[in-house]
Design an enzyme around this catalytic site. Structure first.
Site, PDB file in Angstrom:
ATOM      1  N   CYS A  43      67.352  42.980  66.644  1.00 20.00           N
ATOM      2  CA  CYS A  43      66.777  44.067  65.865  1.00 20.00           C
ATOM      3  C   CYS A  43      66.087  43.547  64.611  1.00 20.00           C
ATOM      4  CB  CYS A  43      67.867  45.072  65.503  1.00 20.00           C
ATOM      5  SG  CYS A  43      67.241  46.397  64.481  1.00 20.00           S
ATOM      6  N   CYS A  48      63.336  45.709  66.359  1.00 19.29           N
ATOM      7  CA  CYS A  48      62.988  46.918  65.602  1.00 19.29           C
ATOM      8  C   CYS A  48      62.241  46.657  64.293  1.00 19.29           C
ATOM      9  CB  CYS A  48      64.253  47.700  65.213  1.00 19.29           C
ATOM     10  SG  CYS A  48      65.682  47.464  66.256  1.00 19.29           S
ATOM     11  N   LYS A  51      58.836  44.726  64.473  1.00 18.48           N
ATOM     12  CA  LYS A  51      57.963  45.611  65.257  1.00 18.48           C
ATOM     13  C   LYS A  51      57.442  46.755  64.401  1.00 18.48           C
ATOM     14  CE  LYS A  51      59.704  49.062  67.016  1.00 18.48           C
ATOM     15  NZ  LYS A  51      60.493  49.586  68.068  1.00 18.48           N
ATOM     16  N   TYR A 180      59.196  51.439  76.364  1.00 19.14           N
ATOM     17  CA  TYR A 180      58.835  51.691  74.976  1.00 19.14           C
ATOM     18  C   TYR A 180      58.284  50.453  74.275  1.00 19.14           C
ATOM     19  CZ  TYR A 180      63.156  49.786  72.845  1.00 19.14           C
ATOM     20  OH  TYR A 180      64.152  48.968  72.411  1.00 19.14           O
ATOM     21  N   GLU A 184      54.555  50.371  72.580  1.00 22.47           N
ATOM     22  CA  GLU A 184      54.488  50.079  71.140  1.00 22.47           C
ATOM     23  C   GLU A 184      53.571  48.884  70.871  1.00 22.47           C
ATOM     24  OE1 GLU A 184      58.890  51.741  69.732  1.00 22.47           O
ATOM     25  OE2 GLU A 184      58.689  49.637  70.221  1.00 22.47           O
ATOM     26  N   HIS A 438      56.171  75.212  54.988  1.00 16.62           N
ATOM     27  CA  HIS A 438      54.728  75.338  55.148  1.00 16.62           C
ATOM     28  C   HIS A 438      53.988  74.617  54.044  1.00 16.62           C
ATOM     29  CE1 HIS A 438      51.099  77.238  56.585  1.00 16.62           C
ATOM     30  NE2 HIS A 438      50.783  77.561  55.340  1.00 16.62           N
ATOM     31  N   GLU A 443      56.853  73.037  61.290  1.00 12.83           N
ATOM     32  CA  GLU A 443      57.129  74.486  61.267  1.00 12.83           C
ATOM     33  C   GLU A 443      56.903  75.101  62.643  1.00 12.83           C
ATOM     34  OE1 GLU A 443      54.497  76.970  58.779  1.00 12.83           O
ATOM     35  OE2 GLU A 443      53.203  75.216  58.582  1.00 12.83           O
TER      36      GLU A 443
HETATM   37  C1  LIG Z   1      60.763  44.304  70.640  1.00 15.55           C
HETATM   38  C2  LIG Z   1      62.007  45.159  70.486  1.00 15.55           C
HETATM   39  C3  LIG Z   1      61.939  46.308  69.752  1.00 15.55           C
HETATM   40  C4  LIG Z   1      63.074  47.097  69.587  1.00 15.55           C
HETATM   41  N1  LIG Z   1      62.969  48.237  68.855  1.00 15.55           N
HETATM   42  C5  LIG Z   1      64.061  49.016  68.664  1.00 15.55           C
HETATM   43  C6  LIG Z   1      63.980  50.186  67.871  1.00 15.55           C
HETATM   44  O1  LIG Z   1      62.915  50.534  67.355  1.00 15.55           O
HETATM   45  N2  LIG Z   1      65.104  50.915  67.679  1.00 15.55           N
HETATM   46  C7  LIG Z   1      66.303  50.550  68.249  1.00 15.55           C
HETATM   47  O2  LIG Z   1      67.300  51.227  68.038  1.00 15.55           O
HETATM   48  N3  LIG Z   1      66.397  49.447  69.032  1.00 15.55           N
HETATM   49  C8  LIG Z   1      65.311  48.677  69.246  1.00 15.55           C
HETATM   50  N4  LIG Z   1      65.419  47.534  70.009  1.00 15.55           N
HETATM   51  C9  LIG Z   1      66.700  47.233  70.679  1.00 15.55           C
HETATM   52  C10 LIG Z   1      67.682  46.576  69.708  1.00 15.55           C
HETATM   53  O3  LIG Z   1      67.096  45.430  69.149  1.00 15.55           O
HETATM   54  C11 LIG Z   1      68.958  46.210  70.458  1.00 15.55           C
HETATM   55  O4  LIG Z   1      69.460  47.353  71.107  1.00 15.55           O
HETATM   56  C12 LIG Z   1      70.040  45.666  69.516  1.00 15.55           C
HETATM   57  O5  LIG Z   1      69.572  44.544  68.812  1.00 15.55           O
HETATM   58  C13 LIG Z   1      71.304  45.325  70.309  1.00 15.55           C
HETATM   59  O6  LIG Z   1      72.256  44.741  69.466  1.00 15.55           O
HETATM   60  P1  LIG Z   1      73.325  43.726  70.065  1.00 15.55           P
HETATM   61  O7  LIG Z   1      74.295  43.462  68.969  1.00 15.55           O
HETATM   62  O8  LIG Z   1      73.827  44.201  71.356  1.00 15.55           O
HETATM   63  O9  LIG Z   1      72.513  42.408  70.400  1.00 15.55           O
HETATM   64  P2  LIG Z   1      71.481  41.554  69.561  1.00 15.55           P
HETATM   65  O10 LIG Z   1      71.012  42.221  68.349  1.00 15.55           O
HETATM   66  O11 LIG Z   1      70.473  41.104  70.558  1.00 15.55           O
HETATM   67  O12 LIG Z   1      72.339  40.301  69.072  1.00 15.55           O
HETATM   68  C14 LIG Z   1      72.850  39.359  69.964  1.00 15.55           C
HETATM   69  C15 LIG Z   1      72.885  38.034  69.260  1.00 15.55           C
HETATM   70  O13 LIG Z   1      73.686  37.135  70.013  1.00 15.55           O
HETATM   71  C16 LIG Z   1      73.132  35.849  69.931  1.00 15.55           C
HETATM   72  N5  LIG Z   1      73.670  35.095  71.061  1.00 15.55           N
HETATM   73  C17 LIG Z   1      73.413  35.264  72.384  1.00 15.55           C
HETATM   74  N6  LIG Z   1      74.168  34.438  73.123  1.00 15.55           N
HETATM   75  C18 LIG Z   1      74.931  33.731  72.257  1.00 15.55           C
HETATM   76  C19 LIG Z   1      75.932  32.746  72.412  1.00 15.55           C
HETATM   77  N7  LIG Z   1      76.338  32.343  73.618  1.00 15.55           N
HETATM   78  N8  LIG Z   1      76.486  32.207  71.297  1.00 15.55           N
HETATM   79  C20 LIG Z   1      76.109  32.631  70.065  1.00 15.55           C
HETATM   80  N9  LIG Z   1      75.185  33.572  69.869  1.00 15.55           N
HETATM   81  C21 LIG Z   1      74.604  34.128  70.949  1.00 15.55           C
HETATM   82  C22 LIG Z   1      71.641  36.094  69.964  1.00 15.55           C
HETATM   83  O14 LIG Z   1      70.931  35.027  69.403  1.00 15.55           O
HETATM   84  C23 LIG Z   1      71.521  37.367  69.148  1.00 15.55           C
HETATM   85  O15 LIG Z   1      71.251  37.097  67.790  1.00 15.55           O
HETATM   86  C24 LIG Z   1      64.304  46.707  70.185  1.00 15.55           C
HETATM   87  C25 LIG Z   1      64.371  45.529  70.930  1.00 15.55           C
HETATM   88  C26 LIG Z   1      63.228  44.752  71.077  1.00 15.55           C
HETATM   89  C27 LIG Z   1      63.310  43.490  71.884  1.00 15.55           C
END
Ligand SMILES: Cc1cc2nc3c(=O)[nH]c(=O)nc-3n(C[C@H](O)[C@H](O)[C@H](O)COP(=O)(O)OP(=O)(O)OC[C@H]3O[C@@H](n4cnc5c(N)ncnc54)[C@H](O)[C@@H]3O)c2cc1C
Length: 457
Positions: A43, A48, A51, A180, A184, A438, A443
């Site tokens: 994110c 997010c 982006k 999405y 975007e 308004h 509205e």
């Molecule tokens: C281009 C894009 C735009 C988005 N826009 C939106 C938006 O506008 N609004 C919204 O709500 N969501 C959006 N999302 C989705 C949102 O980013 C994810 O839903 C959210 O980040 C999920 O959080 P998470 O904690 O599951 O995983 P992540 O945030 O992906 O975090 C996982 C982390 O784990 C780390 N990792 C992976 N494997 C290992 C390992 N073995 N050891 C150590 N570290 C590891 C990764 O490097 C990463 O930093 C977007 C996603 C993308 C790709």
């Protein structure tokens, strides 16, 4: 338990993992966290946040044009991609610092390393080849972009990960995908001045969203100059002297400087040691969990995109919070995945909450559809031919509002408050009895008197 190095070890420093780690540490748990790339996760680092900054940047081209209708004379315009990237990178670095400091302040021990499971209590921290044992392990490793591995020339494409760091701004872009992220990015590239094509294999963009929104966004994107091709997909991509040449299944030739694939994301589970720890995954590779985010292994939990429930940042954060409250705070609760408001930062923007018309009809049979499509006030002077859509679906017997869908400026902001109303069970009468604000576009939501359609399936 003296036998364990940590009460909780979190793998993945993104939205879900960071929240869980901080909250658990706040309850006095000894917490460690490993992140293999950058704290903040998808994110903050490549989702997010950057982006949305790109969306802001891309909207200025229209703002400059629209200003003329209000008496402004805007001089020569030039866009500097490098400056945008630098400014964005500074902000992301600042946010990453905030994430790290918040974890440290909470007393969490940070590892800048990939971590993998060895068994139900052991995590291998690869950077210094160290093994730690934790009473509870949380997997919060997120998801990663899909690529079409079998596509000839597939090595030439980029995904959203690379789109945030392109050395040069491309003059011609093809975005493959219809979700999405694809719409975007098509809006971003187009707004920043690239000749942009969106290529999607399905019948219509934004599968899963309300049909009217999908159709209208498609039309509005074309009006802004994006070529939207549905029902086709790449058959091959080649590198030519002047950039990339994509051939589609339907026989089109699409030339581009960059081809970006946004064809979905898959859980980041490969090589994570799930088999060694005995953690069950679904056919798509998502970690299977119960409503408390617990896997089939009692000491291992998983939250966020890796569980492929609802893949959004606020959902991952809430799942992480609920996990920490439940397991370490003695305050059990679980995340409600129903009626989640969402925004799509397409141009125009989408804000939506509740059932689509298709879902409402399938669930209830009888649905009253209130629909208003109009030219927003701003464009009466700007002269821009852009429509806004507001749509409300009502169950006629109970008068309950089942879904609200908005396409137009600030629709995402609107969806946040609409979400509160719909979760409280708002009826059409509640909307009608609320005084209009308004002059606003919103509205319309409290002044739609007669249904435009009464569906009785
Ligand atoms: C281009 C894009 C735009 C988005 N826009 C939106 C938006 O506008 N609004 C919204 O709500 N969501 C959006 N999302 C989705 C949102 O980013 C994810 O839903 C959210 O980040 C999920 O959080 P998470 O904690 O599951 O995983 P992540 O945030 O992906 O975090 C996982 C982390 O784990 C780390 N990792 C992976 N494997 C290992 C390992 N073995 N050891 C150590 N570290 C590891 C990764 O490097 C990463 O930093 C977007 C996603 C993308 C790709």
């Amino acid at each position: 338990m003296t036998d364990f190095d940590y009460d909780l070890f979190v793998i993945g420093g993104g939205s879900g993992g960071v929240r869980a780690a901080r909250i658990a540490a706040g309850y006095g748990a000894r917490v460690g966290i490993a992140e293999e790339y950058r704290y903040g996760g998808t994110c903050v680092i490549r989702g997010c946040v950057p982006k949305k900054l790109f969306v802001y940047a891309s909207k200025f081209s229209e703002e400059f044009e629209d200003a003329a209708g209000f008496g402004w004379q805007v001089g020569e315009r030039q866009f500097d991609w490098e400056k945008l990237i630098d400014a964005k990178d500074r902000e992301i670095a600042r946010l990453e610092g905030v994430y790290r400091r918040n974890l440290e302040r909470a007393g969490v021990e940070l590892f800048d390393s990939r971590a993998v499971l060895e068994d139900e209590h052991t995590v291998h921290i690869l950077s210094d080849d160290r093994r730690v044992r934790a009473k509870t392990i949380l997997i919060a490793v997120g998801a990663t972009p899909n690529v079409d591995a079998g596509l000839p020339g597939g090595e030439h494409v980029i995904t959203s990960n690379e789109a945030f760091h392109l050395a040069d701004f491309p003059k011609r872009v093809v975005v493959a995908g219809g979700g999405y992220i694809a719409v975007e990015f098509a809006g971003i590239f187009n707004g920043l001045g690239a000749e942009t094509t969106l290529l999607y294999r399905g019948e219509e963009i934004l599968r899963g969203f309300d049909g009217d929104l999908r159709k209208m966004l498609h039309e509005e994107m074309e009006r802004k100059g994006i070529r939207v091709i549905c029902g086709d997909t790449f058959a091959s991509i080649e590198k030519g002297p002047d950039g990339l040449i994509g051939q589609t299944q339907a026989g089109e030739t699409l030339a581009a400087d960059r081809i970006m694939f946004a064809i979905g994301r898959r859980p980041n589970t490969s090589g994570l040691g799930l088999e060694a720890a005995g953690v069950a995954v679904s056919a798509s590779g998502a970690i299977e969990v119960d409503e408390t985010s617990r896997t089939n292994v009692p000491s291992i939990y998983a939250v966020g995109d890796v569980t492929d429930r609802v893949n959004l940042t606020p959902v991952a954060i809430r799942e992480g919070h609920a996990f920490a409250d439940t397991v370490f705070g003695g305050k059990p609760w679980s995340t409600d995945h129903d009626m989640i408001p969402t925004a799509v930062f397409s141009q125009p923007e989408i804000g939506t909450v509740g059932l689509t018309q298709e879902e409402a009809v399938a669930c209830y049979g009888a649905v009253d559809v209130y629909r208003a499509a109009f030219r927003p006030m701003k464009h009466t002077l700007s002269g821009r031919e852009e429509k806004m859509l507001m749509k409300m679906l009502v169950e006629p017997d109970s008068d309950r509002v089942l879904g609200v869908h908005v396409l137009g400026a600030d629709a995402g902001e609107l969806s946040q408050v609409l979400g509160v109303a719909l979760r409280m069970g708002a009826t059409k009468a509640d909307f009608d009895s609320t005084m209009a604000v308004h002059p606003t576009a919103a509205e319309e939501l409290v002044t739609m008197r007669e249904p435009s359609e009464r569906i009785r399936a």
